[in-house]
Design an enzyme around this catalytic site. Structure first.
Site, PDB file in Angstrom:
ATOM      1  N   HIS A 160      36.603  44.506  46.546  1.00 35.44           N
ATOM      2  CA  HIS A 160      35.787  43.511  47.258  1.00 35.44           C
ATOM      3  C   HIS A 160      36.650  42.904  48.371  1.00 35.44           C
ATOM      4  O   HIS A 160      37.027  41.728  48.321  1.00 35.44           O
ATOM      5  CB  HIS A 160      35.309  42.444  46.275  1.00 35.44           C
ATOM      6  CG  HIS A 160      34.137  41.635  46.754  1.00 35.44           C
ATOM      7  ND1 HIS A 160      33.551  41.821  47.995  1.00 35.44           N
ATOM      8  CD2 HIS A 160      33.450  40.612  46.158  1.00 35.44           C
ATOM      9  CE1 HIS A 160      32.557  40.949  48.130  1.00 35.44           C
ATOM     10  NE2 HIS A 160      32.470  40.218  47.036  1.00 35.44           N
ATOM     11  N   ARG A 169      33.563  32.448  53.363  1.00 33.59           N
ATOM     12  CA  ARG A 169      33.019  33.801  53.529  1.00 33.59           C
ATOM     13  C   ARG A 169      32.359  33.918  54.904  1.00 33.59           C
ATOM     14  O   ARG A 169      32.478  34.949  55.568  1.00 33.59           O
ATOM     15  CB  ARG A 169      31.979  34.119  52.436  1.00 33.59           C
ATOM     16  CG  ARG A 169      32.490  34.144  51.000  1.00 33.59           C
ATOM     17  CD  ARG A 169      33.420  35.302  50.729  1.00 33.59           C
ATOM     18  NE  ARG A 169      32.870  36.592  51.088  1.00 33.59           N
ATOM     19  CZ  ARG A 169      32.038  37.335  50.342  1.00 33.59           C
ATOM     20  NH1 ARG A 169      31.661  36.917  49.154  1.00 33.59           N
ATOM     21  NH2 ARG A 169      31.594  38.518  50.760  1.00 33.59           N
ATOM     22  N   CYS A 208      35.089  33.663  42.777  1.00 35.48           N
ATOM     23  CA  CYS A 208      34.328  34.252  43.896  1.00 35.48           C
ATOM     24  C   CYS A 208      32.850  33.917  43.812  1.00 35.48           C
ATOM     25  O   CYS A 208      32.153  34.013  44.816  1.00 35.48           O
ATOM     26  CB  CYS A 208      34.538  35.762  43.921  1.00 35.48           C
ATOM     27  SG  CYS A 208      34.059  36.563  42.389  1.00 35.48           S
ATOM     28  N   ASP A 211      36.872  35.488  37.439  1.00 38.52           N
ATOM     29  CA  ASP A 211      35.623  36.102  37.889  1.00 38.52           C
ATOM     30  C   ASP A 211      34.772  36.356  36.646  1.00 38.52           C
ATOM     31  O   ASP A 211      35.270  36.316  35.510  1.00 38.52           O
ATOM     32  CB  ASP A 211      35.950  37.423  38.627  1.00 38.52           C
ATOM     33  CG  ASP A 211      34.723  38.082  39.251  1.00 38.52           C
ATOM     34  OD1 ASP A 211      33.645  37.448  39.311  1.00 38.52           O
ATOM     35  OD2 ASP A 211      34.843  39.253  39.674  1.00 38.52           O
TER      36      ASP A 211
HETATM   37  N1   CP Z   1      31.128  36.536  45.875  1.00 40.86           N
HETATM   38  C1   CP Z   1      30.105  37.338  46.228  1.00 40.86           C
HETATM   39  O1   CP Z   1      30.286  38.415  46.814  1.00 40.86           O
HETATM   40  O2   CP Z   1      28.888  36.862  45.883  1.00 40.86           O
HETATM   41  P1   CP Z   1      27.495  37.620  45.997  1.00 40.86           P
HETATM   42  O3   CP Z   1      27.471  38.658  44.903  1.00 40.86           O
HETATM   43  O4   CP Z   1      26.467  36.547  45.826  1.00 40.86           O
HETATM   44  O5   CP Z   1      27.407  38.287  47.352  1.00 40.86           O
HETATM   45  N1  NVA Z   2      33.222  41.255  39.921  1.00 40.73           N
HETATM   46  C1  NVA Z   2      31.959  40.740  40.347  1.00 40.73           C
HETATM   47  C2  NVA Z   2      32.049  40.138  41.704  1.00 40.73           C
HETATM   48  C3  NVA Z   2      30.771  39.523  42.207  1.00 40.73           C
HETATM   49  C4  NVA Z   2      30.902  38.995  43.598  1.00 40.73           C
HETATM   50  C5  NVA Z   2      30.917  41.835  40.339  1.00 40.73           C
HETATM   51  O1  NVA Z   2      31.240  42.974  40.691  1.00 40.73           O
HETATM   52  O2  NVA Z   2      29.789  41.558  39.958  1.00 40.73           O
END
Ligand code: CP
Ligand code: NVA
Length: 313
Positions: free
Chosen positions: A128, A295, A267, A226
């Site tokens: 990410h 972001r 996040c 997370d």
């Molecule tokens: N942190 C993040 O990417 O959130 P979303 O899944 O809401 O885009």
């Molecule tokens: N690790 C999480 C991040 C979400 C922004 C996922 O992949 O769902």
């Protein structure tokens, strides 16, 4: 062609310049108000999103461009009727850049291999990078530096955000300590760890993986966690995962092992009572909504780096 597929591919200078530009844009958003006039971003989604979708869409609008949301499930590719290569070739004839949130990193790479416009990783199961560029910007903003600081990530270490934190942190000299259960389901991907350790040799960052939350968090400047149930994890795995991950929940007691001026980051989306308790995420150390705001600013800097013209740094 410049893409943002993995932080492993981005040199330290790009990371630092993009963050510097993100900070400048935050201070004076007007400077880039027309920087992408008439440009179009295609946003492809296989998974849900709030922050990534909204921040990219708003970023394009505020820079004079436009963003198209496209649910890949409704595309010919999603219905098994077209190859990803043909999606990439076709979309490249209409738009100036593609942001994609996919399950497989290999699919993202396939998309980029056949696109003739920049491709941005909006999250895969593996990484990410946009999130972590924003997070490094937030750390810089709150703490004034990266070098010599300790970020403790506790919880699910076999995770896209963890992987990008390891790669990005190592490149800017941030020490990253991952506290997670033992075993390949919860530990970071060994290939990512190896890349992070190689990068850390250049910057002197310390990269470690431990299997005890208090040890990971000891004297940390930043505590990060997370969700235990990332978008790609099947719901039937919830109870087994919760059993293994429970000792890594971020509680007020755990946070007391860190430095007194510790900041708590996540996040989002967060599940209060699972990976973090309510008193921590809603408490005085939490900076999760400043983190979410950033972001937007960093997406602008990422888009400008890949699409130009670049505003003066
Ligand atoms: N942190 C993040 O990417 O959130 P979303 O899944 O809401 O885009
Ligand atoms: N690790 C999480 C991040 C979400 C922004 C996922 O992949 O769902």
């Amino acid at each position: 062609m410049r893409h943002l597929l993995s932080l492993a591919d981005w040199p330290r200078e790009w990371i630092e310049e993009t963050i510097e530009q993100g900070l400048q844009i935050k201070r004076d958003p007007c400077q880039v108000a027309r920087a992408l006039e008439g440009r179009v971003l295609l946003m492809l989604f296989q998974k849900p999103s709030l922050r990534t979708r909204l921040s990219f869409e708003v970023a394009m609008l505020q820079m004079g461009g436009h963003a198209i949301f496209y649910d890949l499930g409704t595309s010919p590719w999603g219905k098994g009727k077209e190859s990803l290569a043909d999606v990439a070739r076709t979309a490249s004839r209409y738009v100036d850049a593609i942001m994609a949130r996919l399950f497989q990193q290999a699919d993202l790479e396939e998309l980029a291999a056949h696109a003739s416009v920049p491709v941005i990783n909006g999250l895969t199961d593996h990484e990410h990078p946009c999130q972590v560029l924003g997070d490094l910007m937030t750390i810089r903003e709150k703490k004034g530096r990266w070098r010599g600081l300790k970020l403790a990530y506790v919880g699910d270490g076999h995770n896209n955000v963890t992987h990008s934190l390891l790669l990005g942190g190592a490149k800017v000299g941030l020490n990253v300590s991952v506290g997670c259960p033992e075993g390949p389901d919860f530990e970071p991907d060994p290939a990512v760890l190896q890349r992070a350790r190689e990068a850390a040799r250049q910057t002197g960052a310390v990269i470690e993986v431990v299997h005890e939350a208090r040890g990971a968090v000891a004297q940390a400047d930043i505590v990060y966690t997370d969700t235990w149930m990332s978008y790609h994890i099947p719901p039937e795995e919830r109870s087994a995962r919760e059993r293994r991950l429970r000792p890594f929940q971020v509680t007020a007691d755990l946070l007391r092992q860190a430095r007194p001026d510790v900041v708590f980051m996540h996040c989002l989306p967060a599940e209060r009572g699972a990976e973090v308790t309510e008193d921590v995420i809603d408490g005085p150390h939490s900076i999760v909504f400043d983190q979410a705001e950033n972001r937007l600013h960093i997406q602008k800097a990422i888009l400008l780096r890949l699409l130009g013209p670049r505003a003066p740094v």
